[in-house]
Write an enzyme that holds these catalytic residues in place. Structure first.
Site, PDB file in Angstrom:
ATOM      1  N   ASP A 193       0.779  -1.156   0.089  1.00 32.14           N
ATOM      2  CA  ASP A 193       0.030   0.143   0.099  1.00 32.14           C
ATOM      3  C   ASP A 193       0.962   1.283   0.077  1.00 32.14           C
ATOM      4  OD1 ASP A 193      -2.092  -1.741   0.255  1.00 32.14           O
ATOM      5  OD2 ASP A 193      -2.139  -1.764   2.548  1.00 32.14           O
ATOM      6  N   GLY A 238      -4.701  -1.412  -1.768  1.00 31.52           N
ATOM      7  CA  GLY A 238      -4.098   0.079  -1.533  1.00 31.52           C
ATOM      8  C   GLY A 238      -4.563   0.510  -0.133  1.00 31.52           C
TER       9      GLY A 238
HETATM   10  O1  F6P Z   1      -2.399  -4.053   3.364  1.00 31.15           O
HETATM   11  C1  F6P Z   1      -2.295  -4.864   2.266  1.00 31.15           C
HETATM   12  C2  F6P Z   1      -3.526  -5.429   1.897  1.00 31.15           C
HETATM   13  O2  F6P Z   1      -3.345  -6.156   0.867  1.00 31.15           O
HETATM   14  C3  F6P Z   1      -4.341  -4.097   1.328  1.00 31.15           C
HETATM   15  O3  F6P Z   1      -4.093  -3.436  -0.127  1.00 31.15           O
HETATM   16  C4  F6P Z   1      -5.822  -4.881   1.186  1.00 31.15           C
HETATM   17  O4  F6P Z   1      -6.682  -3.985   1.655  1.00 31.15           O
HETATM   18  C5  F6P Z   1      -5.432  -5.796   2.583  1.00 31.15           C
HETATM   19  O5  F6P Z   1      -4.202  -5.982   2.668  1.00 31.15           O
HETATM   20  C6  F6P Z   1      -6.098  -7.167   2.094  1.00 31.15           C
HETATM   21  O6  F6P Z   1      -6.127  -7.828   3.338  1.00 31.15           O
HETATM   22  P1  F6P Z   1      -6.481  -9.316   3.396  1.00 31.15           P
HETATM   23  O7  F6P Z   1      -5.242 -10.128   2.760  1.00 31.15           O
HETATM   24  O8  F6P Z   1      -6.722  -9.521   4.936  1.00 31.15           O
HETATM   25  O9  F6P Z   1      -7.860  -9.571   2.790  1.00 31.15           O
END
Ligand code: F6P
Length: 350
Positions: free
Chosen positions: A114, A157
Protein backbone atom coordinates in the site's frame (compact mmCIF):
# COMPACT_ATOMS: atom_id res chain seq x y z
CA UNK A 1 25.93 -8.96 8.42
CA UNK A 2 29.26 -10.67 8.18
CA UNK A 3 31.22 -8.23 10.36
CA UNK A 4 28.92 -8.85 13.34
CA UNK A 5 28.53 -12.02 15.32
CA UNK A 6 24.76 -11.91 15.61
CA UNK A 7 22.64 -14.92 16.38
CA UNK A 8 19.43 -14.56 14.36
CA UNK A 9 16.07 -16.14 15.13
CA UNK A 10 12.93 -16.11 13.01
CA UNK A 11 9.51 -15.69 14.58
CA UNK A 12 6.80 -17.61 12.77
CA UNK A 13 3.60 -15.94 11.57
CA UNK A 14 4.45 -12.49 12.88
CA UNK A 15 3.11 -11.46 16.28
CA UNK A 16 1.16 -14.74 16.50
CA UNK A 17 4.47 -16.59 16.84
CA UNK A 18 5.67 -14.10 19.43
CA UNK A 19 2.55 -14.75 21.52
CA UNK A 20 2.92 -18.54 21.14
CA UNK A 21 6.73 -18.65 21.46
CA UNK A 22 7.24 -20.10 17.98
CA UNK A 23 10.82 -19.01 17.45
CA UNK A 24 13.48 -20.81 15.43
CA UNK A 25 17.14 -20.16 14.61
CA UNK A 26 17.84 -18.73 11.16
CA UNK A 27 21.12 -19.65 9.54
CA UNK A 28 22.73 -18.50 6.29
CA UNK A 29 21.50 -21.72 4.75
CA UNK A 30 17.89 -20.87 5.71
CA UNK A 31 18.00 -17.51 3.98
CA UNK A 32 20.17 -18.38 1.01
CA UNK A 33 18.23 -17.79 -2.22
CA UNK A 34 15.20 -16.06 -0.73
CA UNK A 35 15.88 -12.69 -2.38
CA UNK A 36 13.99 -13.78 -5.48
CA UNK A 37 10.99 -15.11 -3.56
CA UNK A 38 7.79 -13.24 -2.78
CA UNK A 39 5.99 -13.66 0.55
CA UNK A 40 7.97 -14.81 3.56
CA UNK A 41 9.65 -18.06 4.62
CA UNK A 42 8.45 -17.43 8.20
CA UNK A 43 4.75 -17.00 7.51
CA UNK A 44 2.69 -13.92 8.22
CA UNK A 45 -0.49 -12.85 9.96
CA UNK A 46 -2.41 -9.58 9.69
CA UNK A 47 -4.99 -10.53 12.33
CA UNK A 48 -2.92 -10.66 15.50
CA UNK A 49 -2.48 -7.62 17.73
CA UNK A 50 -1.00 -8.76 21.09
CA UNK A 51 -2.50 -5.85 23.03
CA UNK A 52 -5.96 -6.66 21.64
CA UNK A 53 -5.77 -10.42 21.15
CA UNK A 54 -8.93 -12.41 20.44
CA UNK A 55 -9.01 -15.23 23.01
CA UNK A 56 -12.63 -16.34 22.62
CA UNK A 57 -16.04 -15.54 21.18
CA UNK A 58 -18.91 -14.86 23.55
CA UNK A 59 -22.39 -16.40 23.13
CA UNK A 60 -23.55 -13.87 20.51
CA UNK A 61 -20.37 -14.24 18.44
CA UNK A 62 -18.67 -11.07 19.71
CA UNK A 63 -14.91 -11.51 20.09
CA UNK A 64 -13.40 -11.29 23.57
CA UNK A 65 -10.07 -9.44 23.58
CA UNK A 66 -7.21 -9.80 26.04
CA UNK A 67 -3.87 -8.01 26.32
CA UNK A 68 -1.26 -10.73 25.81
CA UNK A 69 1.74 -8.38 25.71
CA UNK A 70 3.13 -10.23 28.80
CA UNK A 71 3.30 -13.46 26.72
CA UNK A 72 5.34 -11.61 24.07
CA UNK A 73 7.70 -10.24 26.71
CA UNK A 74 8.10 -13.79 28.07
CA UNK A 75 9.01 -15.05 24.57
CA UNK A 76 11.62 -12.30 24.27
CA UNK A 77 13.07 -13.30 27.67
CA UNK A 78 12.88 -17.08 27.06
CA UNK A 79 14.84 -16.77 23.81
CA UNK A 80 17.17 -14.13 25.23
CA UNK A 81 16.41 -11.79 22.34
CA UNK A 82 18.26 -8.46 22.51
CA UNK A 83 16.13 -6.85 19.83
CA UNK A 84 13.18 -7.47 17.53
CA UNK A 85 13.23 -6.47 13.89
CA UNK A 86 9.62 -6.08 12.74
CA UNK A 87 8.83 -5.89 9.03
CA UNK A 88 5.49 -4.48 7.90
CA UNK A 89 3.22 -1.49 7.59
CA UNK A 90 1.38 0.81 9.98
CA UNK A 91 -0.51 -2.08 11.59
CA UNK A 92 2.75 -3.90 12.35
CA UNK A 93 4.30 -0.78 13.86
CA UNK A 94 1.14 -0.17 15.93
CA UNK A 95 1.36 -3.75 17.28
CA UNK A 96 5.05 -3.22 18.10
CA UNK A 97 4.48 0.06 19.96
CA UNK A 98 3.43 -1.50 23.32
CA UNK A 99 6.56 -3.68 23.20
CA UNK A 100 8.72 -0.57 22.70
CA UNK A 101 6.91 1.06 25.62
CA UNK A 102 7.56 -2.07 27.72
CA UNK A 103 11.30 -1.70 27.11
CA UNK A 104 11.90 -4.11 24.21
CA UNK A 105 14.32 -2.79 21.59
CA UNK A 106 12.34 -2.85 18.34
CA UNK A 107 13.62 -1.75 14.94
CA UNK A 108 11.00 -1.42 12.19
CA UNK A 109 11.44 -2.00 8.45
CA UNK A 110 8.76 -0.66 6.05
CA UNK A 111 7.10 -3.37 3.98
CA UNK A 112 3.65 -2.87 2.48
CA UNK A 113 2.27 -2.88 -1.05
CA UNK A 114 0.00 0.00 0.00
CA UNK A 115 3.05 2.29 0.53
CA UNK A 116 1.07 4.12 3.20
CA UNK A 117 3.43 3.87 6.19
CA UNK A 118 3.92 7.30 7.75
CA UNK A 119 7.53 8.49 7.94
CA UNK A 120 8.93 6.86 4.81
CA UNK A 121 8.48 7.79 1.17
CA UNK A 122 8.61 4.14 0.15
CA UNK A 123 8.15 0.64 1.53
CA UNK A 124 9.33 -2.53 -0.14
CA UNK A 125 6.67 -4.57 -1.92
CA UNK A 126 5.07 -1.46 -3.37
CA UNK A 127 7.10 -1.28 -6.57
CA UNK A 128 6.47 -4.95 -7.36
CA UNK A 129 2.72 -4.41 -6.89
CA UNK A 130 2.91 -1.39 -9.19
CA UNK A 131 4.79 -3.40 -11.83
CA UNK A 132 2.18 -6.19 -11.66
CA UNK A 133 -0.72 -3.73 -11.87
CA UNK A 134 0.94 -1.89 -14.77
CA UNK A 135 1.37 -5.10 -16.72
CA UNK A 136 -2.28 -6.02 -16.11
CA UNK A 137 -3.41 -2.56 -17.26
CA UNK A 138 -1.25 -2.86 -20.39
CA UNK A 139 -2.97 -6.13 -21.18
CA UNK A 140 -6.40 -4.62 -20.63
CA UNK A 141 -5.41 -1.89 -23.07
CA UNK A 142 -5.29 -4.34 -26.00
CA UNK A 143 -8.78 -5.70 -25.50
CA UNK A 144 -10.23 -2.27 -24.64
CA UNK A 145 -8.89 -0.90 -27.90
CA UNK A 146 -9.90 -3.80 -30.12
CA UNK A 147 -13.39 -4.25 -28.61
CA UNK A 148 -14.06 -0.50 -28.11
CA UNK A 149 -14.81 -0.92 -24.44
CA UNK A 150 -14.32 0.77 -21.13
CA UNK A 151 -12.18 -1.44 -18.90
CA UNK A 152 -12.35 -0.72 -15.16
CA UNK A 153 -9.54 -2.22 -13.09
CA UNK A 154 -9.69 -2.24 -9.26
CA UNK A 155 -6.41 -2.39 -7.34
CA UNK A 156 -5.60 -2.76 -3.64
CA UNK A 157 -4.13 -0.02 -1.46
CA UNK A 158 -6.57 0.33 1.46
CA UNK A 159 -7.21 4.01 2.20
CA UNK A 160 -4.35 5.21 0.02
CA UNK A 161 -4.22 5.62 -3.75
CA UNK A 162 -0.48 5.05 -4.26
CA UNK A 163 -0.81 1.85 -6.32
CA UNK A 164 -3.63 3.21 -8.50
CA UNK A 165 -1.88 6.52 -9.08
CA UNK A 166 1.53 5.06 -9.90
CA UNK A 167 0.35 2.14 -12.04
CA UNK A 168 -2.24 4.40 -13.66
CA UNK A 169 0.42 6.84 -14.79
CA UNK A 170 2.86 4.07 -15.79
CA UNK A 171 0.23 2.41 -17.98
CA UNK A 172 -1.12 5.63 -19.46
CA UNK A 173 -4.58 4.94 -18.02
CA UNK A 174 -7.19 7.51 -19.00
CA UNK A 175 -8.83 7.83 -15.61
CA UNK A 176 -7.35 7.28 -12.14
CA UNK A 177 -9.72 7.18 -9.17
CA UNK A 178 -8.10 7.34 -5.73
CA UNK A 179 -9.49 7.71 -2.18
CA UNK A 180 -7.80 11.08 -1.73
CA UNK A 181 -9.83 12.62 -4.62
CA UNK A 182 -13.51 11.65 -4.24
CA UNK A 183 -15.04 11.28 -7.69
CA UNK A 184 -18.08 12.86 -9.25
CA UNK A 185 -20.35 10.59 -11.29
CA UNK A 186 -21.33 13.31 -13.79
CA UNK A 187 -17.67 14.20 -14.38
CA UNK A 188 -16.88 10.53 -15.02
CA UNK A 189 -19.88 10.15 -17.35
CA UNK A 190 -19.06 13.18 -19.49
CA UNK A 191 -15.35 12.32 -19.73
CA UNK A 192 -16.05 8.74 -20.82
CA UNK A 193 -18.77 9.80 -23.26
CA UNK A 194 -16.37 12.23 -24.98
CA UNK A 195 -13.62 9.63 -25.17
CA UNK A 196 -15.99 7.05 -26.63
CA UNK A 197 -17.79 9.35 -29.08
CA UNK A 198 -15.14 11.77 -30.28
CA UNK A 199 -11.93 10.24 -28.97
CA UNK A 200 -10.24 6.89 -29.53
CA UNK A 201 -13.40 4.92 -28.66
CA UNK A 202 -12.11 3.07 -25.62
CA UNK A 203 -11.01 3.92 -22.08
CA UNK A 204 -8.95 2.44 -19.24
CA UNK A 205 -10.05 3.32 -15.71
CA UNK A 206 -7.89 2.30 -12.76
CA UNK A 207 -9.59 2.58 -9.39
CA UNK A 208 -8.22 2.10 -5.88
CA UNK A 209 -10.28 -0.17 -3.63
CA UNK A 210 -10.64 2.72 -1.17
CA UNK A 211 -11.98 5.23 -3.72
CA UNK A 212 -15.38 6.76 -3.10
CA UNK A 213 -17.88 9.07 -4.65
CA UNK A 214 -17.97 12.67 -3.45
CA UNK A 215 -20.23 12.64 -0.37
CA UNK A 216 -20.33 8.83 -0.41
CA UNK A 217 -18.52 6.16 1.55
CA UNK A 218 -16.02 3.41 0.80
CA UNK A 219 -17.28 -0.02 -0.29
CA UNK A 220 -16.63 -2.72 2.29
CA UNK A 221 -16.27 -6.29 1.08
CA UNK A 222 -16.08 -7.95 4.50
CA UNK A 223 -15.65 -7.23 8.19
CA UNK A 224 -13.43 -9.40 10.32
CA UNK A 225 -14.17 -8.42 13.95
CA UNK A 226 -11.16 -10.37 15.29
CA UNK A 227 -8.69 -8.41 13.17
CA UNK A 228 -6.96 -5.25 14.47
CA UNK A 229 -8.08 -3.57 11.25
CA UNK A 230 -11.47 -5.27 10.75
CA UNK A 231 -12.53 -3.59 7.51
CA UNK A 232 -11.64 -5.13 4.16
CA UNK A 233 -12.38 -2.94 1.17
CA UNK A 234 -13.46 -4.08 -2.29
CA UNK A 235 -16.26 -3.77 -4.83
CA UNK A 236 -16.06 -0.11 -5.85
CA UNK A 237 -14.73 -1.10 -9.30
CA UNK A 238 -17.95 -2.90 -10.23
CA UNK A 239 -20.08 -0.05 -8.85
CA UNK A 240 -18.24 2.50 -10.99
CA UNK A 241 -18.46 0.19 -14.03
CA UNK A 242 -22.25 -0.08 -13.54
CA UNK A 243 -22.45 3.69 -13.17
CA UNK A 244 -20.50 4.24 -16.40
CA UNK A 245 -22.69 1.72 -18.24
CA UNK A 246 -25.83 3.53 -17.03
CA UNK A 247 -24.55 6.98 -17.96
CA UNK A 248 -22.94 6.24 -21.31
CA UNK A 249 -23.64 3.91 -24.20
CA UNK A 250 -20.31 2.20 -23.61
CA UNK A 251 -19.79 -1.48 -23.06
CA UNK A 252 -17.96 -1.82 -19.73
CA UNK A 253 -16.03 -4.66 -18.09
CA UNK A 254 -14.45 -4.92 -14.64
CA UNK A 255 -11.27 -6.64 -13.47
CA UNK A 256 -10.31 -6.89 -9.78
CA UNK A 257 -6.59 -7.58 -9.31
CA UNK A 258 -6.87 -8.15 -5.53
CA UNK A 259 -4.29 -10.49 -4.00
CA UNK A 260 -2.50 -10.99 -7.33
CA UNK A 261 -0.75 -7.74 -6.42
CA UNK A 262 0.69 -9.28 -3.25
CA UNK A 263 2.35 -12.25 -4.91
CA UNK A 264 5.09 -13.33 -7.26
CA UNK A 265 8.73 -12.58 -7.72
CA UNK A 266 9.85 -9.17 -6.40
CA UNK A 267 11.23 -6.82 -9.06
CA UNK A 268 14.88 -5.74 -8.88
CA UNK A 269 14.11 -2.30 -7.41
CA UNK A 270 12.29 -3.93 -4.46
CA UNK A 271 15.17 -6.34 -3.80
CA UNK A 272 17.58 -3.42 -3.72
CA UNK A 273 15.29 -1.42 -1.44
CA UNK A 274 14.92 -4.36 0.96
CA UNK A 275 18.71 -4.77 1.02
CA UNK A 276 19.21 -1.06 1.86
CA UNK A 277 16.58 -1.22 4.61
CA UNK A 278 17.99 -4.44 6.09
CA UNK A 279 21.53 -3.07 6.08
CA UNK A 280 20.44 0.20 7.67
CA UNK A 281 18.37 -1.62 10.34
CA UNK A 282 21.27 -3.82 11.46
CA UNK A 283 23.76 -0.93 11.28
CA UNK A 284 21.72 1.31 13.60
CA UNK A 285 20.94 -1.61 15.89
CA UNK A 286 24.63 -2.42 16.30
CA UNK A 287 25.28 1.30 16.77
CA UNK A 288 23.02 1.24 19.83
CA UNK A 289 19.75 2.55 18.36
CA UNK A 290 16.47 1.57 19.94
CA UNK A 291 12.79 1.99 18.97
CA UNK A 292 13.52 3.25 15.45
CA UNK A 293 11.91 2.79 12.04
CA UNK A 294 14.27 2.80 9.07
CA UNK A 295 12.98 5.06 6.32
CA UNK A 296 13.82 6.55 2.97
CA UNK A 297 13.36 10.28 2.75
CA UNK A 298 14.30 12.27 -0.34
CA UNK A 299 16.14 9.22 -1.66
CA UNK A 300 18.31 9.01 1.49
CA UNK A 301 18.15 6.21 4.05
CA UNK A 302 17.72 7.26 7.67
CA UNK A 303 15.55 6.38 10.66
CA UNK A 304 12.79 7.95 12.74
CA UNK A 305 11.12 7.25 16.08
CA UNK A 306 9.06 4.10 15.49
CA UNK A 307 6.28 5.38 17.73
CA UNK A 308 5.51 8.35 15.47
CA UNK A 309 4.57 6.11 12.56
CA UNK A 310 2.69 3.46 14.55
CA UNK A 311 -0.87 3.26 13.23
CA UNK A 312 -0.53 6.39 11.06
CA UNK A 313 -1.24 6.31 7.34
CA UNK A 314 0.50 8.31 4.66
CA UNK A 315 -2.03 9.26 2.00
CA UNK A 316 -1.31 10.75 -1.42
CA UNK A 317 -1.03 14.55 -1.01
CA UNK A 318 -3.37 16.41 -3.35
CA UNK A 319 -0.47 18.47 -4.69
CA UNK A 320 1.65 15.38 -5.44
CA UNK A 321 3.83 15.93 -8.51
CA UNK A 322 2.49 12.79 -10.20
CA UNK A 323 -1.10 14.06 -9.96
CA UNK A 324 -0.06 17.39 -11.46
CA UNK A 325 1.87 15.69 -14.25
CA UNK A 326 -0.99 13.28 -15.00
CA UNK A 327 -3.55 16.07 -15.15
CA UNK A 328 -1.23 18.01 -17.47
CA UNK A 329 -1.30 15.19 -20.02
CA UNK A 330 -5.07 14.90 -19.83
CA UNK A 331 -5.57 12.10 -17.31
CA UNK A 332 -8.86 12.39 -15.45
CA UNK A 333 -9.17 11.96 -11.69
CA UNK A 334 -12.95 11.81 -12.01
CA UNK A 335 -13.39 15.11 -10.21
CA UNK A 336 -14.21 17.32 -13.18
CA UNK A 337 -11.10 19.41 -12.71
CA UNK A 338 -9.96 20.87 -16.01
CA UNK A 339 -6.85 19.81 -17.90
CA UNK A 340 -8.76 16.64 -18.72
CA UNK A 341 -8.34 15.20 -22.20
CA UNK A 342 -11.53 15.72 -24.15
CA UNK A 343 -12.98 18.34 -21.80
CA UNK A 344 -13.89 21.58 -23.41
CA UNK A 345 -13.26 24.95 -21.80
CA UNK A 346 -10.53 27.50 -21.62
CA UNK A 347 -8.43 25.65 -19.07
CA UNK A 348 -8.02 22.50 -21.18
CA UNK A 349 -4.35 21.78 -21.77
CA UNK A 350 -3.41 20.06 -24.98
O1 F6P B 1 -2.36 -3.94 3.46
C1 F6P B 1 -2.14 -4.77 2.37
C2 F6P B 1 -3.45 -5.21 1.80
O2 F6P B 1 -3.16 -6.06 0.71
C3 F6P B 1 -4.40 -4.09 1.37
O3 F6P B 1 -4.06 -3.51 0.15
C4 F6P B 1 -5.71 -4.81 1.36
O4 F6P B 1 -6.78 -3.92 1.57
C5 F6P B 1 -5.58 -5.78 2.50
O5 F6P B 1 -4.19 -5.97 2.73
C6 F6P B 1 -6.21 -7.12 2.25
O6 F6P B 1 -6.14 -7.87 3.39
P1 F6P B 1 -6.47 -9.43 3.44
O7 F6P B 1 -5.34 -10.15 2.80
O8 F6P B 1 -6.60 -9.71 4.90
O9 F6P B 1 -7.74 -9.61 2.68
Amino acid sequence: MLQYRIEVFGIEDGFQGLVENRVRPLTFRDVSGILTRGGTILGSNNRCNPSRYCTAMDADGTPVFTDVTPACLQTVRDNRLDALIVIGGDGTMACAAPLVEAGVNVIGIPKTIDNDLFGTEIAFGFLTAVATATEALDRLHSTADSHHRVMVCEVMGRNAGWIALTAGVASGSDMILIPEIPFDSDAIGSYITKRMESGPGFAIVVIAEGARQRGGSQVISRIDPTSPDPIRLGGIGQQVADMIARQTKAEVRTTVLGHILRGGMPIAADRILATHFGYHAVSILMGGASGRLVVRDNNMFSDVDLLISAGRQRLVPLNHALITAARAIGTSFGDGVAHERGESGPSTVV
